[in-house]
Enzyme design. Structure first.
Site, PDB file in Angstrom:
ATOM      1  N   HIS A   1       3.843  -5.024  44.607  1.00  8.00           N
ATOM      2  CA  HIS A   1       3.268  -3.790  44.054  1.00  8.00           C
ATOM      3  C   HIS A   1       3.033  -3.941  42.550  1.00  8.00           C
ATOM      4  O   HIS A   1       2.069  -3.429  42.000  1.00  8.00           O
ATOM      5  CB  HIS A   1       4.208  -2.601  44.308  1.00  8.00           C
ATOM      6  CG  HIS A   1       4.597  -2.443  45.746  1.00  8.00           C
ATOM      7  ND1 HIS A   1       5.664  -1.705  46.181  1.00  8.00           N
ATOM      8  CD2 HIS A   1       4.044  -2.974  46.872  1.00  8.00           C
ATOM      9  CE1 HIS A   1       5.758  -1.782  47.494  1.00  8.00           C
ATOM     10  NE2 HIS A   1       4.784  -2.549  47.931  1.00  8.00           N
TER      11      HIS A   1
ATOM     12  N   ASP B   1       1.358   4.111  42.412  1.00 11.47           N
ATOM     13  CA  ASP B   1       0.862   3.447  43.617  1.00 11.47           C
ATOM     14  C   ASP B   1       1.088   4.322  44.833  1.00 11.47           C
ATOM     15  O   ASP B   1       1.629   5.436  44.727  1.00 11.47           O
ATOM     16  CB  ASP B   1       1.395   2.012  43.746  1.00 11.47           C
ATOM     17  CG  ASP B   1       2.878   1.947  44.038  1.00 11.47           C
ATOM     18  OD1 ASP B   1       3.369   2.793  44.798  1.00 11.47           O
ATOM     19  OD2 ASP B   1       3.544   1.041  43.504  1.00 11.47           O
TER      20      ASP B   1
HETATM   21  N1  UDP Z   1       3.836 -14.656  45.448  1.00 15.37           N
HETATM   22  C1  UDP Z   1       3.943 -15.803  44.696  1.00 15.37           C
HETATM   23  N2  UDP Z   1       4.760 -16.792  45.148  1.00 15.37           N
HETATM   24  C2  UDP Z   1       5.478 -16.699  46.302  1.00 15.37           C
HETATM   25  C3  UDP Z   1       5.346 -15.524  47.081  1.00 15.37           C
HETATM   26  C4  UDP Z   1       4.510 -14.519  46.620  1.00 15.37           C
HETATM   27  O1  UDP Z   1       3.310 -15.937  43.645  1.00 15.37           O
HETATM   28  O2  UDP Z   1       6.187 -17.651  46.647  1.00 15.37           O
HETATM   29  C5  UDP Z   1       2.981 -13.544  44.946  1.00 15.37           C
HETATM   30  C6  UDP Z   1       1.615 -13.528  45.592  1.00 15.37           C
HETATM   31  O3  UDP Z   1       0.650 -14.221  44.813  1.00 15.37           O
HETATM   32  C7  UDP Z   1       1.313 -12.036  45.665  1.00 15.37           C
HETATM   33  C8  UDP Z   1       2.673 -11.381  45.777  1.00 15.37           C
HETATM   34  O4  UDP Z   1       3.607 -12.331  45.304  1.00 15.37           O
HETATM   35  O5  UDP Z   1       0.706 -11.616  44.454  1.00 15.37           O
HETATM   36  C9  UDP Z   1       3.027 -11.013  47.203  1.00 15.37           C
HETATM   37  O6  UDP Z   1       2.352  -9.848  47.552  1.00 15.37           O
HETATM   38  P1  UDP Z   1       1.892  -9.549  49.035  1.00 15.37           P
HETATM   39  O7  UDP Z   1       1.148  -8.270  49.028  1.00 15.37           O
HETATM   40  O8  UDP Z   1       1.175 -10.703  49.598  1.00 15.37           O
HETATM   41  O9  UDP Z   1       3.207  -9.429  49.877  1.00 15.37           O
HETATM   42  P2  UDP Z   1       4.611  -8.682  49.645  1.00 15.37           P
HETATM   43  O10 UDP Z   1       5.415  -9.606  48.810  1.00 15.37           O
HETATM   44  O11 UDP Z   1       4.322  -7.377  48.965  1.00 15.37           O
HETATM   45  O12 UDP Z   1       5.136  -8.560  51.035  1.00 15.37           O
END
Ligand code: UDP
Length: 470
Positions: free
Chosen positions: A21, A121
């Protein structure tokens, strides 16, 4: 459109907990600061989880100076039942912080700070009313896609006309301009309509009309039918600004060198990147099955592993880092057997730099929307393995709508088995041409949306114009 005026426009942003987020909102803030001379204040609700707070703090400290942060006093969850859904916990952490938010807005006001907007958000929509109390125009940042927005806006009607649980619907849910959705692909917290989380979601939908505008992290060319229907069919009475893809820029990790160095030694488009986002976890059985499936595929892979959790698919959501060493849970001898063609990274990788690397040829993703946008922006074909929240809807959009993804299917025990995993990986990395070609078209469209005359550039320009006039 660059901004030049005497008084620097200033907005406040209230993100709900979760790196997924915070990341796109930080990108929005960086864009406003560097290209439009805005000041931005992040107001951060916090729970008692210190590792989560630490992850947020180090992320925010790396942002430019014109972006400041106020951390609200931690709120407590000790009264909540253990089975409280993650969506409710996140929304409650914003709700319970509202008195602190009010005090912070009051302090800003007394110090002479004139806010052009408060951006919250979708899990923090109850804060919209607080902005109105201070005559600050409130905006919603919808961190998912237009289809999910359409679902939220249609939910009260859908609720009225549906007698059963959504997963038992015989006909797909047809939202205007969207790919038809199986009831079981609707978000997790919609699947038990007696649950508080669903009632909470229904209540939140009604709040959308309080906003001055809804900012969506998608772009017109990605979901043209859905955006058109939102505009033309009167479902959304507030203006919608499609400003995506807003994806993470910069490394965001100190483990970057290992990953990227390893990729440097691999052939072009040969590596499958595997990640379940900042919070996604698998059961131990599923983790083993994935490991064996990757090994059986014979393909190269770079896998971000988190410690397994039997109870929740989002167990690391509030902590990001695994508590135990995730590598201890892999099958015996796995690392040794796969060391020539596989890299296993613990908990976190610099995702966008990995996806932008010439050696990356596929992305097995949990379909968090930021990850979907990361894949699209870098033109990397996908294997969709949705876990929680609205991820099954995203998987449907990618697989059945945009056709840039293959999708896993769990067996009767809820497990995606090794044979299927191996087959899908071989198919994707082996060159599923149609998917690759379609993904390249989307990559170009995403870049075009942010070009000088692009749709997202224009939409952000309109927002900026509104905010500098407040
Ligand atoms: N991300 C990253 N490295 C990781 C895992 C996630 O940089 O090893 C970043 C990814 O680029 C994205 C965010 O973390 O910007 C994950 O958001 P997403 O909506 O895909 O999933 P959530 O973590 O909210 O389930």
């Amino acid at each position: 459109m660059e901004t030049s005026q005497a008084v620097q426009p200033h907005i406040a942003i209230l993100p709900s907990p979760g790196m997924g987020h915070l990341i796109p909102l930080a990108e929005l803030a960086k864009n406003l600061v560097s290209r439009h001379s805005f000041s931005v204040t992040f107001i951060i609700p916090s729970d008692a989880n210190t590792s989560h707070l630490q992850a947020q703090k180090s992320f925010l400290q790396a942002l430019p100076d014109s972006i400041s942060c106020v951390f609200l006093p931690p709120i407590s969850f000790t009264d909540l039942p253990d089975d409280t859904k993650i969506e409710s916990r996140i929304s409650l952490s914003v709700n319970r912080s509202i008195p602190h938010l009010r005090r912070t807005l009051s302090t800003l006001h007394e110090s002479g700070t004139r806010l052009s907007a408060l951006v919250v958000d979708i899990l923090g929509v109850f804060a919209l009313d607080v902005a109105r109390e201070f005559s600050i125009p409130p905006y919603i940042f919808f961190f998912s896609n237009a289809m999910a927005l359409s679902l939220v806006l249609h939910l009260p009607e859908l609720d009225e006309v549906t007698a059963c649980e959504y997963k038992d619907l015989l006909e797909p849910v047809r939202l205007p301009g969207c790919v038809p959705l199986k009831g079981k692909d609707l978000p997790d917290h919609f699947q038990d309509r007696a649950n508080e989380a669903y009632k909470f979601a229904l209540e939140k939908c009604k709040k959308y009309q309080v906003a001055e505008g809804i900012i969506v992290n998608s772009f017109l060319e990605l979901e043209p039918g859905t955006f058109k229907a939102l505009k033309d069919e009167g479902w959304c009475r507030v203006p919608v600004y499609a400003i995506g893809p807003m994806i993470q820029t910069g490394s965001g990790s100190n483990s970057s060198s290992d990953c990227l160095k390893w990729l440097d030694d691999q052939p072009d488009a040969s590596v499958l990147y595997v990640s379940f986002g900042s919070g996604g976890t698998l059961s131990h059985d599923q983790l083993i099955e994935l490991a064996v499936g990757l090994e059986m595929s014979g393909q190269r892979f770079c896998w971000v592993v988190k410690s397994p959790d039997e109870k929740a698919s989002n167990a690391a959501f509030f902590s990001v880092q695994s508590v135990a060493d995730p590598l201890d849970f892999l099958p015996r001898g796995f690392l040794e057997r796969t060391k020539k063609r596989g890299l296993v990274v613990s908990s976190w990788a610099p995702q966008n730099r990995v996806l932008a690397h010439r050696a990356t040829g596929g992305f097995l993703t949990h379909c968090g929307w930021n990850s979907c946008l990361d894949g699209i922006t870098n033109g990397v074909p996908l294997i969709a393995w949705p876990l929680f929240a609205e991820q099954r809807m995203n998987a449907a959009l990618l697989t059945e709508g945009l056709k840039v993804s293959l999708r896993v299917e769990a067996n009767e025990n809820g497990i995606v088995d090794r044979k299927q995993i191996a087959g899908l990986v071989q198919k994707l990395i082996g060159g599923e041409e149609n998917i690759g070609n379609k993904m390249r078209v989307l990559k170009d469209a995403a870049a075009e949306a942010w070009s000088k005359i692009g749709s997202s550039e224009k939409a952000l320009g309109e927002l900026v114009h509104k905010w500098i006039q407040v």
